[in-house]
Design a protein around this motif. Structure first.
Motif: not given
Length: 275
Positions: A5-8, A181-187, A220-226
């Motif tokens: 669900q956190t993809m794309c 976590p992806k938005a927090v890290r990369f935003g 890594p690509g298997t982690e939620p924040g990738a």
């Protein structure tokens, strides 16, 4: 498929004062066995450019080079449409790129049509404005995204967290939607390194640090924040980032559209032919 669900990811940056005010990065995550074709004019009689989903005939991102305008879609969360009435979400970027933001407003006010689609977030952008239509199977939201660099995921608009929407009818994410976590890290990184998007520049000079960020392998690509993902499911299927798109729209009508069909390989970047 809660683990997917956190993809794309979509990063869209609007800077009205810049010569190239609209920049968009789209990372498509999909089952690797789903057939597709790279961007081209796949729809007879239409000026639109985009990748083709061979299974349903639509696309995940469409560009109208004559306007210019770009539209893209992310799968959302919520209740799926009834199977006997379901339409492909891939037709929505085509409609948005062709008709512009009025198409999103029309859909927002048409719950009967929306009920035929699984949940989604639909982005429509031009050099002057960015509009986001969300649908969770019950409720539609319409959000105008102001000047800033925004990060969208399957959870919706996730960065910046205090962004003010131009359309007050759309609330910010509530307490039930945790920070992505992806938005927090990369935003903040995308926002701090906004490139020129110059249509006349080389790929590296046009996109700068965004190329590096879009290829990040930490986590890594298997982690939620990738940001580039790869998940091997128990049934043997693989869900992964299958392509990356970069689109820049200039005030003078200039456009560049760069595409990477193999996210793990920077040598696969190329400029999509607009003629």
């Amino acid at each position: 498929m809660k683990d997917l669900q956190t993809m794309c990811t979509v990063v869209v940056s609007l800077a009205p004062e810049d010569r190239v005010p609209l920049l968009l990065l789209g990372i498509r995550d999909e089952f690797t066995g789903r057939p597709w074709q790279p961007p081209a004019r796949h729809w007879p009689g239409s000026p639109l450019l985009g990748g083709l989903d061979e299974q349903a005939g639509g696309t995940w991102l469409a560009v109208h080079p004559d306007v210019p305008r770009v539209a893209c879609i992310l799968n959302g969360r919520g209740e799926f449409a009834p199977p006997d009435r379901r339409r492909s979400r891939g037709e929505l970027p085509l409609r948005a790129a062709e008709e512009g933001q009025p198409a999103l407003r029309k859909l927002h006010d048409d719950p009967e049509s929306l009920a035929r689609y699984d949940p989604f977030y639909l982005v429509c952008a031009d050099p002057a404005a960015v509009l986001l239509l969300g649908w969770d199977g019950h409720r539609a939201t319409l959000t105008g995204l102001g000047p800033a660099t925004h990060v969208l995921t399957n959870a919706g608009h996730m960065y910046p967290p205090d962004s003010t929407a131009a359309d007050a009818e759309t609330p910010a994410p509530d307490a039930e939607t945790p920070a992505d976590p992806k938005a927090v890290r990369f935003g903040p990184k995308f926002a701090a390194s906004r490139p020129s998007g110059d249509p006349a520049a080389t790929l590296e000079h046009a996109w700068g640090d965004w190329l590096t960020l879009a290829a990040a392998d930490d986590p890594p690509g298997t982690e939620p924040g990738a940001i580039i993902v790869r998940r091997e499911l128990p049934d043997g299927r693989v869900y992964a980032s299958t392509s990356v798109s970069l689109v820049a729209l200039a005030h003078d009508g200039g456009l560049r559209y760069d595409f990477q069909p193999v996210p793990a390989d920077p040598a696969t970047w190329y400029c999509v032919t607009l003629a």
